[in-house]
Design a protein around this motif. Structure first.
Motif, PDB file in Angstrom:
ATOM      1  N   VAL A 117      78.491  57.587  45.793  1.00 39.54           N
ATOM      2  CA  VAL A 117      77.927  57.159  44.506  1.00 39.54           C
ATOM      3  C   VAL A 117      76.465  56.763  44.681  1.00 39.54           C
ATOM      4  CG1 VAL A 117      78.099  55.497  42.620  1.00 39.54           C
ATOM      5  CG2 VAL A 117      80.179  56.384  43.681  1.00 39.54           C
ATOM      6  N   MET A 118      76.190  55.953  45.683  1.00 44.34           N
ATOM      7  CA  MET A 118      74.816  55.488  45.898  1.00 44.34           C
ATOM      8  C   MET A 118      73.885  56.644  46.235  1.00 44.34           C
ATOM      9  SD  MET A 118      75.455  51.905  47.921  1.00 44.34           S
ATOM     10  CE  MET A 118      73.740  51.411  47.834  1.00 44.34           C
ATOM     11  N   LYS A 119      74.349  57.539  47.110  1.00 44.60           N
ATOM     12  CA  LYS A 119      73.501  58.667  47.488  1.00 44.60           C
ATOM     13  C   LYS A 119      73.146  59.498  46.262  1.00 44.60           C
ATOM     14  CE  LYS A 119      72.445  62.921  49.177  1.00 44.60           C
ATOM     15  NZ  LYS A 119      72.289  64.183  48.408  1.00 44.60           N
ATOM     16  N   SER A 120      74.126  59.792  45.441  1.00 46.37           N
ATOM     17  CA  SER A 120      73.888  60.648  44.278  1.00 46.37           C
ATOM     18  C   SER A 120      73.057  59.960  43.208  1.00 46.37           C
ATOM     19  CB  SER A 120      75.235  61.075  43.678  1.00 46.37           C
ATOM     20  OG  SER A 120      75.972  61.836  44.598  1.00 46.37           O
ATOM     21  N   VAL A 121      73.390  58.729  42.899  1.00 48.69           N
ATOM     22  CA  VAL A 121      72.711  58.036  41.799  1.00 48.69           C
ATOM     23  C   VAL A 121      71.246  57.780  42.122  1.00 48.69           C
ATOM     24  CG1 VAL A 121      72.606  55.868  40.517  1.00 48.69           C
ATOM     25  CG2 VAL A 121      74.786  57.019  40.832  1.00 48.69           C
ATOM     26  N   PHE A 122      70.966  57.314  43.327  1.00 46.89           N
ATOM     27  CA  PHE A 122      69.579  56.998  43.678  1.00 46.89           C
ATOM     28  C   PHE A 122      68.713  58.247  43.748  1.00 46.89           C
ATOM     29  CE2 PHE A 122      71.086  52.910  45.970  1.00 46.89           C
ATOM     30  CZ  PHE A 122      71.051  52.225  44.759  1.00 46.89           C
ATOM     31  N   ALA A 163      79.973  64.175  44.684  1.00 44.77           N
ATOM     32  CA  ALA A 163      80.885  63.895  43.573  1.00 44.77           C
ATOM     33  C   ALA A 163      82.293  64.407  43.876  1.00 44.77           C
ATOM     34  CB  ALA A 163      80.348  64.516  42.285  1.00 44.77           C
ATOM     35  N   ILE A 164      82.363  65.609  44.445  1.00 47.60           N
ATOM     36  CA  ILE A 164      83.662  66.174  44.816  1.00 47.60           C
ATOM     37  C   ILE A 164      84.300  65.343  45.922  1.00 47.60           C
ATOM     38  CG2 ILE A 164      84.761  68.187  45.908  1.00 47.60           C
ATOM     39  CD1 ILE A 164      82.667  69.911  44.383  1.00 47.60           C
ATOM     40  N   ASP A 165      83.485  64.907  46.875  1.00 43.93           N
ATOM     41  CA  ASP A 165      83.994  64.067  47.958  1.00 43.93           C
ATOM     42  C   ASP A 165      84.623  62.796  47.404  1.00 43.93           C
ATOM     43  OD1 ASP A 165      84.200  63.033  50.770  1.00 43.93           O
ATOM     44  OD2 ASP A 165      82.708  61.621  50.023  1.00 43.93           O
ATOM     45  N   ARG A 202      85.741  70.088  37.878  1.00 41.85           N
ATOM     46  CA  ARG A 202      85.002  70.111  36.608  1.00 41.85           C
ATOM     47  C   ARG A 202      84.506  68.726  36.211  1.00 41.85           C
ATOM     48  NH1 ARG A 202      89.379  73.195  34.778  1.00 41.85           N
ATOM     49  NH2 ARG A 202      90.023  71.551  33.333  1.00 41.85           N
ATOM     50  N   VAL A 203      85.299  67.707  36.500  1.00 39.30           N
ATOM     51  CA  VAL A 203      84.943  66.360  36.032  1.00 39.30           C
ATOM     52  C   VAL A 203      84.339  65.478  37.126  1.00 39.30           C
ATOM     53  CG1 VAL A 203      86.717  66.439  34.241  1.00 39.30           C
ATOM     54  CG2 VAL A 203      87.228  65.358  36.457  1.00 39.30           C
ATOM     55  N   ALA A 204      84.145  66.020  38.325  1.00 36.77           N
ATOM     56  CA  ALA A 204      83.678  65.201  39.448  1.00 36.77           C
ATOM     57  C   ALA A 204      82.349  64.516  39.159  1.00 36.77           C
ATOM     58  CB  ALA A 204      83.582  66.051  40.714  1.00 36.77           C
ATOM     59  N   ASP A 205      81.397  65.261  38.605  1.00 36.92           N
ATOM     60  CA  ASP A 205      80.089  64.659  38.293  1.00 36.92           C
ATOM     61  C   ASP A 205      80.225  63.538  37.266  1.00 36.92           C
ATOM     62  OD1 ASP A 205      78.400  66.044  40.008  1.00 36.92           O
ATOM     63  OD2 ASP A 205      78.100  67.687  38.589  1.00 36.92           O
ATOM     64  N   ASP A 206      81.008  63.796  36.234  1.00 39.40           N
ATOM     65  CA  ASP A 206      81.194  62.785  35.191  1.00 39.40           C
ATOM     66  C   ASP A 206      81.898  61.557  35.755  1.00 39.40           C
ATOM     67  OD1 ASP A 206      80.168  64.272  32.830  1.00 39.40           O
ATOM     68  OD2 ASP A 206      81.807  65.621  33.313  1.00 39.40           O
ATOM     69  N   TYR A 207      82.866  61.786  36.633  1.00 47.47           N
ATOM     70  CA  TYR A 207      83.596  60.666  37.217  1.00 47.47           C
ATOM     71  C   TYR A 207      82.685  59.828  38.108  1.00 47.47           C
ATOM     72  CZ  TYR A 207      87.292  58.001  39.457  1.00 47.47           C
ATOM     73  OH  TYR A 207      88.082  56.964  39.904  1.00 47.47           O
ATOM     74  N   LEU A 208      81.900  60.490  38.953  1.00 48.88           N
ATOM     75  CA  LEU A 208      80.980  59.739  39.811  1.00 48.88           C
ATOM     76  C   LEU A 208      80.018  58.908  38.975  1.00 48.88           C
ATOM     77  CD1 LEU A 208      79.231  60.739  43.063  1.00 48.88           C
ATOM     78  CD2 LEU A 208      77.811  59.963  41.153  1.00 48.88           C
ATOM     79  N   ARG A 209      79.516  59.487  37.911  1.00 50.19           N
ATOM     80  CA  ARG A 209      78.575  58.746  37.062  1.00 50.19           C
ATOM     81  C   ARG A 209      79.265  57.562  36.382  1.00 50.19           C
ATOM     82  NH1 ARG A 209      73.283  57.548  36.930  1.00 50.19           N
ATOM     83  NH2 ARG A 209      72.728  56.852  34.841  1.00 50.19           N
ATOM     84  N   ALA A 210      80.504  57.729  35.965  1.00 47.93           N
ATOM     85  CA  ALA A 210      81.246  56.624  35.352  1.00 47.93           C
ATOM     86  C   ALA A 210      81.433  55.488  36.354  1.00 47.93           C
ATOM     87  CB  ALA A 210      82.597  57.114  34.838  1.00 47.93           C
TER      88      ALA A 210
END
Length: 202
Positions: free
Chosen positions: A20-25, A72-74, A136-144
């Motif tokens: 989450v931190m890696k992707s968001v930052f 996100a998939i991870d 399909r929802v991995a990106d949305d889930y990580l962002r949530a």
């Protein structure tokens, strides 16, 4: 720590929060740099100002050490679905327990935690019927998840801000209000997308 439970909690935290931190930052760094480049107009693409270098450097951070999509998939496939959401629910329990006393389940922060818990359960239930759902929802889930964590973090910050804190309004209170007005409403959109996908897969 020599305590096995403490070790397990730390491992769970690192496993779930690291992607989450890696992707968001890195996402924010690139889009923030891109917005700055936009301020310069076409001249932002030339080297004199240096902003184009910042945009390129920020963009590659979204790719190396695992692309943000892989992160996100991870998170969802390898971490959350692997144990049926148990680890995520335990993490959410700790966030809920750590909320300031005036920010429990009846408040927006507590409600977001409960919503994330519910959509996690929906994904766990629907994923066996649709092998592609989690992807399909991995990106949305990580962002949530990221939004819930940001909400929790800012509530902790605010709990430590006192009237005597220097420059408290501009440094801490104004950004917290901006988060609630401009960032956290995204959680509803991400949740809606996930629920729609789960419903279609069921």
């Amino acid at each position: 720590s020599p305590d096995a439970d403490t070790q397990a909690a730390a491992q769970r935290w690192c496993a779930l929060v690291t992607p989450v931190m890696k992707s968001v930052f890195t996402h924010q760094a690139f889009h923030g740099g891109s917005d700055c480049l936009q301020v310069f107009g076409g001249h932002g693409y030339v080297r004199e100002w240096g902003i184009e270098q910042i945009v390129r450097d920020a963009r590659v951070a979204m790719i190396y050490e695992g692309t943000n999509e892989i992160q996100a998939i991870d998170l969802l496939v390898r971490k959350v679905l692997a144990d049926g959401g148990s680890g995520m629910n335990t993490l959410l329990d700790s966030l809920q327990a750590d909320l300031p006393k005036d920010a429990k389940a009846s408040t927006p922060a507590g409600a977001r935690i409960q919503t994330l818990r519910a959509i996690t359960a929906q994904i766990v239930k629907a994923a066996p019927q649709d092998a592609a759902l989690a992807y399909r929802v991995a990106d949305d889930y990580l962002r949530a998840v990221a939004l819930v964590l940001m909400d929790w973090a800012w509530l902790r910050i605010e709990a430590g801000v006192e009237d005597s804190t220097p420059n408290a309004d501009k440094r801490w209170k104004a950004p917290a209000q901006a988060l609630r007005s401009w960032v956290l409403p995204e959680f509803q959109m991400r949740s809606f997308i996930i629920v729609q996908q789960c419903t279609a897969a069921a």
